[in-house]
Design a protein around this motif. Structure first.
Motif, PDB file in Angstrom:
ATOM      1  N   HIS A 192      -1.767 -10.951  -7.382  1.00  0.00           N
ATOM      2  CA  HIS A 192      -2.559 -10.512  -6.228  1.00  0.00           C
ATOM      3  C   HIS A 192      -2.901  -9.023  -6.351  1.00  0.00           C
ATOM      4  O   HIS A 192      -2.582  -8.226  -5.457  1.00  0.00           O
ATOM      5  N   PRO A 193      -3.533  -8.592  -7.454  1.00  0.00           N
ATOM      6  CA  PRO A 193      -3.747  -7.158  -7.689  1.00  0.00           C
ATOM      7  C   PRO A 193      -4.594  -6.467  -6.627  1.00  0.00           C
ATOM      8  O   PRO A 193      -4.288  -5.337  -6.228  1.00  0.00           O
ATOM      9  N   ASP A 194      -5.651  -7.113  -6.154  1.00  0.00           N
ATOM     10  CA  ASP A 194      -6.526  -6.473  -5.166  1.00  0.00           C
ATOM     11  C   ASP A 194      -5.824  -6.322  -3.823  1.00  0.00           C
ATOM     12  O   ASP A 194      -5.898  -5.256  -3.178  1.00  0.00           O
ATOM     13  N   GLU A 195      -5.154  -7.384  -3.396  1.00  0.00           N
ATOM     14  CA  GLU A 195      -4.417  -7.321  -2.137  1.00  0.00           C
ATOM     15  C   GLU A 195      -3.316  -6.274  -2.205  1.00  0.00           C
ATOM     16  O   GLU A 195      -3.115  -5.494  -1.264  1.00  0.00           O
ATOM     17  N   TRP A 196      -2.616  -6.246  -3.319  1.00  0.00           N
ATOM     18  CA  TRP A 196      -1.524  -5.302  -3.482  1.00  0.00           C
ATOM     19  C   TRP A 196      -2.042  -3.866  -3.528  1.00  0.00           C
ATOM     20  O   TRP A 196      -1.455  -2.958  -2.939  1.00  0.00           O
ATOM     21  N   ALA A 197      -3.171  -3.647  -4.191  1.00  0.00           N
ATOM     22  CA  ALA A 197      -3.747  -2.297  -4.267  1.00  0.00           C
ATOM     23  C   ALA A 197      -4.113  -1.787  -2.881  1.00  0.00           C
ATOM     24  O   ALA A 197      -3.874  -0.614  -2.549  1.00  0.00           O
ATOM     25  N   ILE A 242      -2.811  -2.714   0.066  1.00  0.00           N
ATOM     26  CA  ILE A 242      -1.580  -2.445   0.814  1.00  0.00           C
ATOM     27  C   ILE A 242      -0.900  -1.195   0.281  1.00  0.00           C
ATOM     28  O   ILE A 242      -0.435  -0.337   1.045  1.00  0.00           O
ATOM     29  N   TYR A 243      -0.853  -1.070  -1.030  1.00  0.00           N
ATOM     30  CA  TYR A 243      -0.209   0.071  -1.666  1.00  0.00           C
ATOM     31  C   TYR A 243      -0.874   1.379  -1.226  1.00  0.00           C
ATOM     32  O   TYR A 243      -0.188   2.361  -0.897  1.00  0.00           O
ATOM     33  N   ALA A 244      -2.198   1.391  -1.202  1.00  0.00           N
ATOM     34  CA  ALA A 244      -2.927   2.585  -0.782  1.00  0.00           C
ATOM     35  C   ALA A 244      -2.650   2.906   0.684  1.00  0.00           C
ATOM     36  O   ALA A 244      -2.421   4.068   1.046  1.00  0.00           O
ATOM     37  N   GLN A 245      -2.668   1.895   1.521  1.00  0.00           N
ATOM     38  CA  GLN A 245      -2.438   2.099   2.950  1.00  0.00           C
ATOM     39  C   GLN A 245      -1.033   2.638   3.228  1.00  0.00           C
ATOM     40  O   GLN A 245      -0.855   3.529   4.063  1.00  0.00           O
ATOM     41  N   PRO A 295      -5.250   7.409  -2.444  1.00  0.00           N
ATOM     42  CA  PRO A 295      -6.624   6.911  -2.306  1.00  0.00           C
ATOM     43  C   PRO A 295      -6.773   5.521  -2.927  1.00  0.00           C
ATOM     44  O   PRO A 295      -6.165   5.232  -3.968  1.00  0.00           O
ATOM     45  N   LEU A 296      -7.582   4.684  -2.294  1.00  0.00           N
ATOM     46  CA  LEU A 296      -7.728   3.309  -2.757  1.00  0.00           C
ATOM     47  C   LEU A 296      -8.209   3.247  -4.200  1.00  0.00           C
ATOM     48  O   LEU A 296      -7.747   2.401  -4.976  1.00  0.00           O
ATOM     49  N   GLN A 297      -9.141   4.139  -4.586  1.00  0.00           N
ATOM     50  CA  GLN A 297      -9.641   4.087  -5.958  1.00  0.00           C
ATOM     51  C   GLN A 297      -8.548   4.420  -6.974  1.00  0.00           C
ATOM     52  O   GLN A 297      -8.518   3.881  -8.083  1.00  0.00           O
ATOM     53  N   VAL A 298      -7.623   5.286  -6.575  1.00  0.00           N
ATOM     54  CA  VAL A 298      -6.497   5.597  -7.453  1.00  0.00           C
ATOM     55  C   VAL A 298      -5.557   4.394  -7.526  1.00  0.00           C
ATOM     56  O   VAL A 298      -5.102   4.006  -8.604  1.00  0.00           O
ATOM     57  N   ALA A 299      -5.274   3.802  -6.376  1.00  0.00           N
ATOM     58  CA  ALA A 299      -4.396   2.633  -6.345  1.00  0.00           C
ATOM     59  C   ALA A 299      -4.987   1.484  -7.155  1.00  0.00           C
ATOM     60  O   ALA A 299      -4.267   0.792  -7.895  1.00  0.00           O
ATOM     61  N   THR A 300      -6.287   1.271  -7.034  1.00  0.00           N
ATOM     62  CA  THR A 300      -6.948   0.188  -7.758  1.00  0.00           C
ATOM     63  C   THR A 300      -6.822   0.377  -9.260  1.00  0.00           C
ATOM     64  O   THR A 300      -6.630  -0.597 -10.014  1.00  0.00           O
TER      65      THR A 300
END
Length: 354
Positions: A274-279, A281-284, A289-294
């Protein structure tokens, strides 16, 4: 779920005090911890498992996102650390029961006769990276000679740096190593106070995206021996669950740790699927930043593996490299700091990947 979120911020310095007041065992730390008898559910319900976490790793956030903190049959007390070495200082001082670190902190703890044991393992998709600032003229490993390089002492990146220098035919004495925790290293890196920085994710992705850093040796190159690594693996990519032996000898703590390492293995498998979902949540939850987490999440992915002879041999090889470079006072026998008692419960998770 019985969850207590007691977070200790900025404990890198405080842990030194914990080490000073810890009560050492009368037996040598390399002696194996006794496997205690099983406990009843009622006894387990009274246990508080003290877990160390790292700001960049966010094991607690991962477990919660994967649903693995639901219906935990014991209490969990969390402590946050800047990196693996201070976490294992706390484990040795019996201030935490277990924590996840990279491949190098257990070696330094073992060299200090720490009261710890590696009890579970995971393999990363990349190793640590060696970064140079935007606009740096450094193009090859040999050009590191005479330069100042930042790294957290005793961290997995310290091991990668040592092997990288060796690949270039350099000794630690051929460079100036500035031992800094990630936040201080990032500031020094951006200010031009250091010429390179050895570090792990998500700091690699943050430095690349936010500061224009360049990967002189990428995490993939370090793990796979590609690019400037020139066929030499510079990092074995292991993340290790390390427990203090006092906890391993306690019936309730032993039962809780066995349950915990399985939950964490399941959470890591969930994150990979679940990489997108995890990214998101991880960013939040971390403020990254979401782009860094992604970018970081695929590189942070971990896969449960068994503790086997090959893993122990790889860790021994790394320990010997530190000894040969004069970074440790003598030979460290890693086998005395490994406990395979949880392999049977980790095995089914390894089987699900086939």
């Amino acid at each position: 779920m019985k969850l207590r979120n007691w977070v200790l911020l900025g404990v890198a310095g405080a842990v030194l005090g914990l080490s000073a007041c810890g009560t050492p065992s009368s037996a040598p730390s390399s002696s194996p911890a006794a496997v205690p008898p099983a406990v009843s559910p009622a006894q387990l319900a009274d246990v508080t498992l003290r877990v160390g976490d790292q700001k960049g790793g966010s094991v607690q956030v991962l477990l919660r996102a994967a649903g693995q903190l639901d219906s935990v049959p014991y209490h969990v007390q969390w402590s946050m650390f800047t990196s693996g070495p201070p976490m294992l200082e706390a484990a040795n001082a019996n201030a935490i029961d277990i924590g996840q670190v990279g491949n190098t902190p257990p070696i330094f703890s073992a060299a200090a006769d720490g009261n710890i044991a590696i009890v579970a393992a995971l393999r990363a998709t990349v190793g640590d990276a060696l970064l140079v600032p935007k606009g740096s003229s450094i193009a090859g490993l040999a050009e590191l000679r005479g330069k100042t390089i930042a790294v957290a002492k005793g961290s997995s990146a310290n091991g990668t740096l040592l092997n990288t220098l060796g690949k270039a035919g350099l000794q630690p004495s051929d460079v100036t190593i500035s031992y800094l925790q990630p936040s201080d290293a990032y500031a020094a890196f951006n200010q031009g106070s250091v010429a390179a920085w050895a570090v792990w994710e998500p700091y690699v992705s943050e430095a690349v995206q936010s500061a224009g850093a360049r990967e002189l040796v990428s995490g993939a190159d370090a793990l796979n021996g590609t690019g400037p690594a020139g066929g030499t693996q510079l990092s074995n990519g292991f993340s290790l669950q390390v427990a203090n032996k006092t906890a391993l000898s306690d019936p309730g703590k032993n039962a809780a740790i066995q349950d915990y390492v399985v939950r964490l293995g399941k959470a890591d498998l969930w994150a990979k699927s679940h990489p997108d979902e995890w990214a998101t949540i991880y960013a939040q939850q971390t403020g990254i930043p979401l782009q860094v987490a992604t970018a970081a999440i695929p590189r942070l992915a971990l896969t449960p593996i068994l503790i086997d002879d090959a893993l122990v041999a790889s860790e021994q090889q790394l320990a010997d490299a530190f000894t040969q470079a004069g970074q440790l006072p003598g030979k460290v026998d890693i086998s005395g700091y490994v406990d395979r008692r949880y392999n049977p419960v980790i095995g089914p998770l390894v089987g699900t990947q086939k």
